[in-house]
Design a protein around this motif. Structure first.
Motif, mmCIF file in Angstrom:
data_model
loop_
_atom_site.group_PDB
_atom_site.id
_atom_site.type_symbol
_atom_site.label_atom_id
_atom_site.label_comp_id
_atom_site.label_asym_id
_atom_site.label_seq_id
_atom_site.Cartn_x
_atom_site.Cartn_y
_atom_site.Cartn_z
ATOM 1 N N VAL A 63 7.792 6.108 -2.075
ATOM 2 C CA VAL A 63 8.246 5.571 -1.181
ATOM 3 C C VAL A 63 8.174 4.056 -0.962
ATOM 4 O O VAL A 63 7.110 3.713 -0.911
ATOM 5 C CB VAL A 63 7.603 6.059 0.982
ATOM 6 C CG1 VAL A 63 7.714 5.471 1.537
ATOM 7 C CG2 VAL A 63 7.688 7.473 0.763
ATOM 8 N N VAL A 64 9.366 3.064 -0.040
ATOM 9 C CA VAL A 64 9.693 2.210 -0.670
ATOM 10 C C VAL A 64 9.669 1.530 1.266
ATOM 11 O O VAL A 64 10.384 2.194 1.736
ATOM 12 C CB VAL A 64 10.809 1.236 -0.824
ATOM 13 C CG1 VAL A 64 10.771 0.033 -0.812
ATOM 14 C CG2 VAL A 64 11.233 2.106 -2.647
ATOM 15 N N ASP A 65 8.848 0.531 1.589
ATOM 16 C CA ASP A 65 8.756 0.292 2.849
ATOM 17 C C ASP A 65 10.314 -1.022 2.907
ATOM 18 O O ASP A 65 10.633 -1.356 2.095
ATOM 19 C CB ASP A 65 7.536 -0.618 3.048
ATOM 20 C CG ASP A 65 7.160 -0.932 4.310
ATOM 21 O OD1 ASP A 65 7.558 0.103 5.197
ATOM 22 O OD2 ASP A 65 5.262 -1.139 4.103
ATOM 23 N N LEU B 255 0.545 3.207 -3.053
ATOM 24 C CA LEU B 255 -0.022 5.302 -3.204
ATOM 25 C C LEU B 255 0.924 6.281 -3.324
ATOM 26 O O LEU B 255 0.301 7.478 -4.272
ATOM 27 C CB LEU B 255 -0.768 5.147 -1.620
ATOM 28 C CG LEU B 255 -1.286 4.535 -1.458
ATOM 29 C CD1 LEU B 255 -2.257 4.809 -0.069
ATOM 30 C CD2 LEU B 255 -2.970 4.928 -2.190
ATOM 31 N N THR B 256 1.806 6.050 -2.901
ATOM 32 C CA THR B 256 3.242 7.223 -3.941
ATOM 33 C C THR B 256 4.544 6.925 -4.794
ATOM 34 O O THR B 256 5.006 7.524 -4.964
ATOM 35 C CB THR B 256 4.233 7.346 -2.484
ATOM 36 O OG1 THR B 256 4.646 6.160 -1.713
ATOM 37 C CG2 THR B 256 3.834 7.263 -1.001
ATOM 38 N N LEU C 218 0.549 -1.278 0.222
ATOM 39 C CA LEU C 218 0.072 0.038 0.240
ATOM 40 C C LEU C 218 0.560 1.095 0.069
ATOM 41 O O LEU C 218 1.008 2.065 -1.128
ATOM 42 C CB LEU C 218 -1.426 -0.269 1.235
ATOM 43 C CG LEU C 218 -2.361 0.365 1.177
ATOM 44 C CD1 LEU C 218 -3.366 0.205 -0.331
ATOM 45 C CD2 LEU C 218 -3.516 0.814 2.105
ATOM 46 N N VAL C 219 1.996 1.236 0.898
ATOM 47 C CA VAL C 219 2.537 2.667 0.751
ATOM 48 C C VAL C 219 3.471 2.864 -0.383
ATOM 49 O O VAL C 219 3.721 4.216 -1.113
ATOM 50 C CB VAL C 219 3.909 2.276 2.092
ATOM 51 C CG1 VAL C 219 4.098 3.533 1.837
ATOM 52 C CG2 VAL C 219 3.589 1.901 3.191
#
Lengths: 306, 275
Positions: free
Chosen positions: B273-275, B268-269, B264-265
């Motif tokens: 932005v990588v988790d 959505l970006t 999701l992160v």
């Protein structure tokens, strides 16, 4: 590939001209789609915005810059611009602060894995459904929000979305409910990528909690914060669904954002030419905001969206 | 202070539970209302305990075209998402592995579609759709939704493709694979996670899309979220039914999210932005 060229060094073969052409073949379909869904409509819109174009009447005529002149003097249009900017002002700072606090709480907890899947649900809930759920919760007689406000002796005696003074904060609240979790998960991803050794060093040096936050955590989160601000800004500029379901721009024009006014102008008042001019204005504002963010990101030494 | 130190984790769990409850409250409340009889909806103070009923769900299924709207939503969002993922994969591969003149400009152009409010160009969409007979058709809407999905599909998959070592495809090409062949045989399988993540993100965005869908569809191809508008005509009278319809409209999205939680992160970006 030419099989007969086997005598050639193998490395050389990939550099064959067909290899270079492949790139263009691969992006051709997307370029085609971009032309259909973006370039052509944008150019067409420029054309429409110079026309007097009423929905339902077959006659459209060249109108010069009349639509743009009308924009300048249309009080309702400037009102919608102010409302859109106010919404930005009411949402971004609150969501950023709340998002950081929540991200830090989650980061500190060993069990954040169990909370995350639940916390992100508002982000993906269909916005128009969110609008209706909150319309129900804002009802002055049996709505849940009004009920809680009564318990806290804060209830003003009217539906918060039915009063010009409170409707924008109310909408900002709904937006904050829906999007703070987004800010939170992005910042959490940032926090978790920070090496813990940095913190330990700072703690050994005797920095207070607040010092560490200001001088270490925030600067290290800079790129995530910029990403969040960029996405939130463009999404508040396009806010439509929630307002449409919650108030339809009312009371009066109290929550009429640019997007709502554009939709009304084009599809209720049937003035497509004027709506087209408004669309052009919206395109320009959104591009300005985006460019500003990209410049900022670059000057901060962050290569955004690597 | 010692108590805080000692029970820090416990305190955090308590605080986070309260916060999570607050964020879920509107959804929980909507769900409870969907199970209420008409007379239990309008009480003051609000009722937390009542005899649940599925009347509202049955009403929505029987008395409205719910199933038609549901099938519209499914057909439109799945086809638009599938097209976007495929087009996006090709473009992402082309832009990240081959020298293409003006690739930076093309990438910024694609990104700008995510940054610009879709409603800003709804007027030409509307006129074009009417002119070529795609107004109020599922295929017309699925094509328009590409404008929403393509930026996600290209940027997100670029971030996944860049994680694949170039050497793998190069060795495939040295073995005599054409670049396109290498794409299908090597890159796509290695990018499986990216394909899945992209597909789910596009699905969520197409499912939730409202302004374009509302303006470009009529009774034939209306989607579930747009069909919610019809409850608004009897403002505030049928909250039970309306909440039941809402719950059924968001249920698929909640399932998609459960599947894509991990991505999701990044989704959505757009991969920044990588988790």
């Amino acid at each position: 590939m030419y099989r007969s060229e086997d005598t050639e060094p193998k490395k050389h073969r990939i550099r064959h001209w067909s290899y270079w052409k492949t790139g263009y073949i691969l992006i051709a379909p997307v370029l085609f789609v971009l032309i259909i869904v973006n370039l052509y409509p944008s150019l067409y819109q420029i054309f429409i915005s110079f026309m007097s174009y009423k929905l339902g009447s077959p006659i459209s005529s060249f109108n010069g810059i009349a639509n743009y002149q009308k924009l300048l003097t249309d009080v309702r249009f400037w009102n919608s611009l102010v409302i859109t900017l106010k919404l930005l002002l009411y949402t971004l700072p609150v969501q950023l602060v709340l998002g950081i606090i929540l991200a830090m709480l989650l980061d500190a907890s060993r069990y954040h894995k169990y909370f995350l899947p639940l916390l992100v649900l508002p982000v993906v809930t269909t916005p128009v459904v969110v609008g209706y759920i909150f319309q129900y919760m804002f009802r002055e007689d049996y709505g849940l929000i009004s009920y809680f406000l009564r318990l806290l002796h804060l209830f003003p005696g009217y539906n918060l979305t039915a009063n010009t003074g409170t409707v924008l904060p109310a909408i900002a609240m709904v937006d904050t409910w829906q999007w703070t979790p987004f800010v939170m998960i992005v910042l959490l991803a940032g926090l978790q990528s920070l090496p813990s050794s940095v913190y330990e060093a700072a703690r050994v040096d005797g920095g207070s909690w607040w010092d560490i936050f200001l001088k270490i955590t925030l600067p290290l989160l800079k790129s995530q914060i910029l990403v969040v601000l960029l996405f939130r800004t463009v999404d508040v500029l396009r806010i439509f669904d929630t307002i449409f379901a919650l108030t339809r721009g009312g009371p009066g024009t109290g929550s009429e954002s640019l997007t709502i006014y554009l939709q009304l102008t084009g599809f209720r008042f049937r003035n497509l030419g004027y709506a087209g001019a408004m669309g052009m204005f919206l395109l320009v504002i959104a591009s300005l905001f985006t460019t500003a963010f990209m410049k900022l990101a670059k000057s901060e030494g962050i290569e955004e969206e690597k | 202070m010692r108590f805080v130190q000692k029970h820090r984790q416990l305190l955090l769990v308590v605080i986070l539970s309260v916060v999570t409850f607050l964020f879920l409250l509107p959804l929980i409340w909507a769900f409870l209302t969907s199970l209420k009889l008409h007379r239990d909806v309008f009480t003051f103070p609000p009722k937390w305990i009542f005899t649940p009923t599925i009347e509202n769900y049955l009403y929505v299924l029987r008395e409205t075209d719910y199933l038609k709207f549901m099938s519209n939503s499914i057909v439109i969002s799945f086809s638009s998402a599938a097209m976007s993922v495929f087009l996006g994969a090709l473009a992402a591969f082309g832009l990240s592995r081959f020298r293409v003149k003006g690739s930076k400009t093309i990438l910024m152009w694609i990104l700008s579609l995510r940054m610009i409010p879709p409603i800003a160009i709804v007027v030409p969409f509307y006129l074009m759709a009417i002119r070529i007979g795609l107004y109020d058709t599922r295929s017309g809407l699925a094509i328009v939704l590409l404008a929403i999905n393509v930026p996600i599909a290209v940027w997100l998959q670029m971030s996944y493709i860049r994680e694949i070592p170039k050497a793998i495809e190069e060795s495939a090409m040295l073995e005599g694979c054409s670049p396109i062949g290498a794409f299908f045989r090597v890159v796509l399988p290695l990018e499986a996670t990216g394909l899945f993540a992209t597909f789910i993100m596009c699905l969520i965005f197409s499912w939730n899309e409202f302004p374009l869908t509302m303006i470009l569809t009529g009774n034939v191809s209306k989607t579930l979220p747009v069909s919610m508008l019809s409850w608004d005509t009897q403002r505030g009278l049928q909250w039970g039914n309306m909440m039941a319809a809402s719950m059924m409209a968001i249920a698929p999205i909640l399932i998609f999210t459960a599947l894509a939680q991990k991505y999701l992160v990044r989704g959505l970006t757009l991969g920044s932005v990588v988790d």
